[in-house]
Scaffold this motif. Structure first.
Motif, PDB file in Angstrom:
ATOM      1  N   THR A 192     -32.272  69.102 -22.771  1.00 19.20           N
ATOM      2  CA  THR A 192     -33.717  69.282 -22.944  1.00 19.20           C
ATOM      3  C   THR A 192     -34.127  70.697 -22.556  1.00 19.20           C
ATOM      4  O   THR A 192     -33.676  71.232 -21.531  1.00 19.20           O
ATOM      5  N   LEU A 193     -34.985  71.288 -23.368  1.00 21.01           N
ATOM      6  CA  LEU A 193     -35.444  72.647 -23.108  1.00 21.01           C
ATOM      7  C   LEU A 193     -36.441  72.676 -21.949  1.00 21.01           C
ATOM      8  O   LEU A 193     -37.196  71.725 -21.750  1.00 21.01           O
ATOM      9  N   PRO A 194     -36.469  73.769 -21.200  1.00 20.90           N
ATOM     10  CA  PRO A 194     -37.393  73.865 -20.062  1.00 20.90           C
ATOM     11  C   PRO A 194     -38.834  74.098 -20.510  1.00 20.90           C
ATOM     12  O   PRO A 194     -39.096  74.379 -21.693  1.00 20.90           O
ATOM     13  N   ASP A 195     -39.746  74.012 -19.576  1.00 20.88           N
ATOM     14  CA  ASP A 195     -41.150  74.325 -19.849  1.00 20.88           C
ATOM     15  C   ASP A 195     -41.340  75.836 -19.892  1.00 20.88           C
ATOM     16  O   ASP A 195     -40.479  76.610 -19.459  1.00 20.88           O
ATOM     17  N   GLY A 196     -42.483  76.245 -20.425  1.00 16.37           N
ATOM     18  CA  GLY A 196     -42.853  77.653 -20.393  1.00 16.37           C
ATOM     19  C   GLY A 196     -42.167  78.533 -21.410  1.00 16.37           C
ATOM     20  O   GLY A 196     -42.086  79.753 -21.220  1.00 16.37           O
ATOM     21  N   ILE A 197     -41.682  77.949 -22.497  1.00 13.01           N
ATOM     22  CA  ILE A 197     -41.013  78.766 -23.520  1.00 13.01           C
ATOM     23  C   ILE A 197     -41.708  78.653 -24.870  1.00 13.01           C
ATOM     24  O   ILE A 197     -41.123  78.962 -25.909  1.00 13.01           O
ATOM     25  N   GLY A 198     -42.963  78.193 -24.877  1.00 16.76           N
ATOM     26  CA  GLY A 198     -43.691  78.111 -26.134  1.00 16.76           C
ATOM     27  C   GLY A 198     -43.578  76.751 -26.797  1.00 16.76           C
ATOM     28  O   GLY A 198     -43.354  75.736 -26.124  1.00 16.76           O
ATOM     29  N   ILE A 219     -30.370  83.107 -21.317  1.00 16.33           N
ATOM     30  CA  ILE A 219     -31.510  83.865 -20.818  1.00 16.33           C
ATOM     31  C   ILE A 219     -32.063  84.841 -21.854  1.00 16.33           C
ATOM     32  O   ILE A 219     -33.263  85.134 -21.862  1.00 16.33           O
ATOM     33  N   GLY A 220     -31.217  85.334 -22.752  1.00 14.30           N
ATOM     34  CA  GLY A 220     -31.707  86.229 -23.796  1.00 14.30           C
ATOM     35  C   GLY A 220     -32.633  85.516 -24.763  1.00 14.30           C
ATOM     36  O   GLY A 220     -33.707  86.013 -25.116  1.00 14.30           O
ATOM     37  N   THR A 221     -32.221  84.325 -25.200  1.00 18.18           N
ATOM     38  CA  THR A 221     -33.063  83.544 -26.101  1.00 18.18           C
ATOM     39  C   THR A 221     -34.353  83.118 -25.404  1.00 18.18           C
ATOM     40  O   THR A 221     -35.435  83.132 -26.006  1.00 18.18           O
ATOM     41  N   ARG A 222     -34.257  82.745 -24.137  1.00 17.53           N
ATOM     42  CA  ARG A 222     -35.461  82.346 -23.384  1.00 17.53           C
ATOM     43  C   ARG A 222     -36.461  83.503 -23.343  1.00 17.53           C
ATOM     44  O   ARG A 222     -37.669  83.306 -23.521  1.00 17.53           O
ATOM     45  N   VAL A 341     -33.778  90.789 -30.156  1.00 18.05           N
ATOM     46  CA  VAL A 341     -33.592  90.790 -28.711  1.00 18.05           C
ATOM     47  C   VAL A 341     -32.150  91.184 -28.428  1.00 18.05           C
ATOM     48  O   VAL A 341     -31.233  90.824 -29.163  1.00 18.05           O
ATOM     49  N   GLY A 342     -31.956  91.964 -27.389  1.00 14.60           N
ATOM     50  CA  GLY A 342     -30.601  92.383 -27.046  1.00 14.60           C
ATOM     51  C   GLY A 342     -30.533  92.949 -25.647  1.00 14.60           C
ATOM     52  O   GLY A 342     -31.559  93.265 -25.030  1.00 14.60           O
ATOM     53  N   ASN A 343     -29.329  93.080 -25.136  1.00 12.74           N
ATOM     54  CA  ASN A 343     -29.140  93.729 -23.833  1.00 12.74           C
ATOM     55  C   ASN A 343     -29.602  95.183 -23.913  1.00 12.74           C
ATOM     56  O   ASN A 343     -29.373  95.865 -24.922  1.00 12.74           O
ATOM     57  N   ARG A 344     -30.206  95.658 -22.871  1.00 18.73           N
ATOM     58  CA  ARG A 344     -30.763  97.024 -22.865  1.00 18.73           C
ATOM     59  C   ARG A 344     -29.706  98.071 -23.204  1.00 18.73           C
ATOM     60  O   ARG A 344     -29.970  99.045 -23.917  1.00 18.73           O
ATOM     61  N   PHE A 368     -32.982  92.720 -20.681  1.00 18.31           N
ATOM     62  CA  PHE A 368     -33.175  92.584 -22.133  1.00 18.31           C
ATOM     63  C   PHE A 368     -34.362  93.393 -22.633  1.00 18.31           C
ATOM     64  O   PHE A 368     -35.293  93.709 -21.886  1.00 18.31           O
ATOM     65  N   VAL A 369     -34.307  93.693 -23.934  1.00 17.70           N
ATOM     66  CA  VAL A 369     -35.447  94.284 -24.637  1.00 17.70           C
ATOM     67  C   VAL A 369     -35.701  93.478 -25.902  1.00 17.70           C
ATOM     68  O   VAL A 369     -34.771  92.925 -26.501  1.00 17.70           O
TER      69      VAL A 369
END
Length: 376
Positions: A192-198, A219-222, A341-344, A368-369
């Motif tokens: 189950t996906l967490p809260d606060g992600i839209g 964490i990148g997708t989040r 989205v990707g690592n800086r 991330f950026v």
């Protein structure tokens, strides 16, 4: 590649003369030398699991092997390498990791994959077809074979040992035990996906084995989910979709959106479709296994969303991201947007400015950026 069956010329897919990465390595050569030296009978059903670019089945084409792969790019490379080697059409049967395996396997050759979960899933799927006389040989570079790898072979198929290393490659020998009580497979894994992600908060994710971050939201997708474009347009692509969380979030937010889920992994696209259906997302969705946006009409897309991978098996490379970006530019309509989205440290802004002439930083954190490029 030099083998006891000849010297086929092999390439990766898509072919790039600037690419210095080979389509085979010492572990492929080691396995083929072993088969010839031990005179392993290859007149029965030979199954090759995890062949990276078709090197093994191309060398063994005269024995009509079956290749099982999770990768669309591997299948395309295999077709090209077989044709270049002059193999008889249909000499190799190409199956995906989602297809039913052969009912009987006499020789099982395993190129150890990067994902231990995928290895577990596939060995469990193949185990019923293995019999007491089946020859089972695995291969990989020393850094790819761990104690956990050997335990999987032993737990699912039977007693397992390894060879001495040659050129930093090693073989795995497994003796099938027909009466071995095998564990139940845990795949696909559901969480189950967490809260606060839209819009997708509290939703369900279905992950087939081998798909990135199997048991939790990475964490990148989040971070990406918290910064998706508000006006996503009619036609949206989740490029390199993985388990499909991003595209499903788009569909939940906008019932009128048409979402295309694309990945080169058969396991990933199966996961994305299962995730989409599990969340009852409205609207229209299409699920496609392929080489990025190849085959998508030019100028037909409003928004492309992507979290590009920067590894190809064990190699670090930006080639996949570059193909994704160039494909996005071609398929976007004028004014269409690519969101990444990707690592800086990957420096995607440089590539986007070179290709699109622009790149804007939408959001960032210490790791991330999120970047946006607009097709002018």
């Amino acid at each position: 590649m030099t083998t006891p069956w000849g010297e086929p010329a092999l390439t990766r897919f898509p072919e790039d003369p600037r690419d210095r990465l080979r389509a085979w390595d010492a572990s492929d050569e080691y396995l083929l030398r072993h088969l010839a030296a031990e005179r392993v009978p290859l007149d029965g059903t030979v199954v090759v699991l995890g062949d990276r670019w078709g090197a093994l089945v191309t060398a063994l084409a005269e024995h009509r092997p079956v290749q099982i792969s999770d990768s669309f790019l591997t299948q395309e490379a295999t077709r090209a390498n077989l044709a270049r080697a002059g193999a008889e059409p249909g000499a190799v049967r190409l199956l995906t990791t989602q297809d039913p395996p052969p009912e009987r396997i006499d020789v099982l050759l395993v190129r150890v994959p990067k994902s231990l979960a995928l290895l577990e899933d596939q060995l469990l799927r193949l185990a019923p077809a293995v019999h007491a006389e089946t020859v089972v040989v695995g291969t990989g570079m020393v850094k790819e074979i761990h104690t956990s790898t050997l335990r999987l072979f032993e737990r699912i198929l039977g007693p397992t040992r390894t060879s001495l290393a040659e050129k930093k490659a090693r073989l795995i020998f497994c003796t099938p035990d027909p009466v071995l009580e095998r564990p139940a497979g845990p795949w696909p894994y559901v969480y189950t996906l967490p809260d606060g992600i839209g819009p997708a908060a509290g939703g369900t994710v279905v992950n087939h084995a081998g798909v990135f971050c199997a048991d939790r939201l990475d964490i990148g997708t989040r971070f990406f989910l918290g910064h998706l474009p508000p006006g996503r347009g009619r036609r949206v692509v989740d490029l390199g979709c993985g388990n499909g969380v991003v595209g499903t979030s788009v569909a939940l937010a906008d019932p009128d959106a048409e979402v295309l889920f694309v990945d080169e992994s058969f396991q990933a696209v199966a996961s994305a479709e299962a995730t989409y259906k599990a969340n009852g997302a409205p609207g229209h969705a299409e699920f496609r296994v392929g080489d990025g946006l190849a085959g998508v009409p030019s100028g037909s897309v409003d928004v492309v969303l992507s979290n590009p991978p920067f590894h190809s098996h064990q190699a670090t490379t930006d080639a996949t991201a570059w193909r994704m970006f160039t494909g996005a530019r071609r398929t976007l309509r004028p004014g269409g947007e690519l969101w990444v989205v990707g690592n800086r440290h990957l420096g995607y802004h440089v590539k986007l400015r070179k290709l699109f002439g622009n790149s804007r930083l939408v959001a960032s954190d210490p790791k991330f950026v999120v970047l946006k490029a607009v097709k002018r």
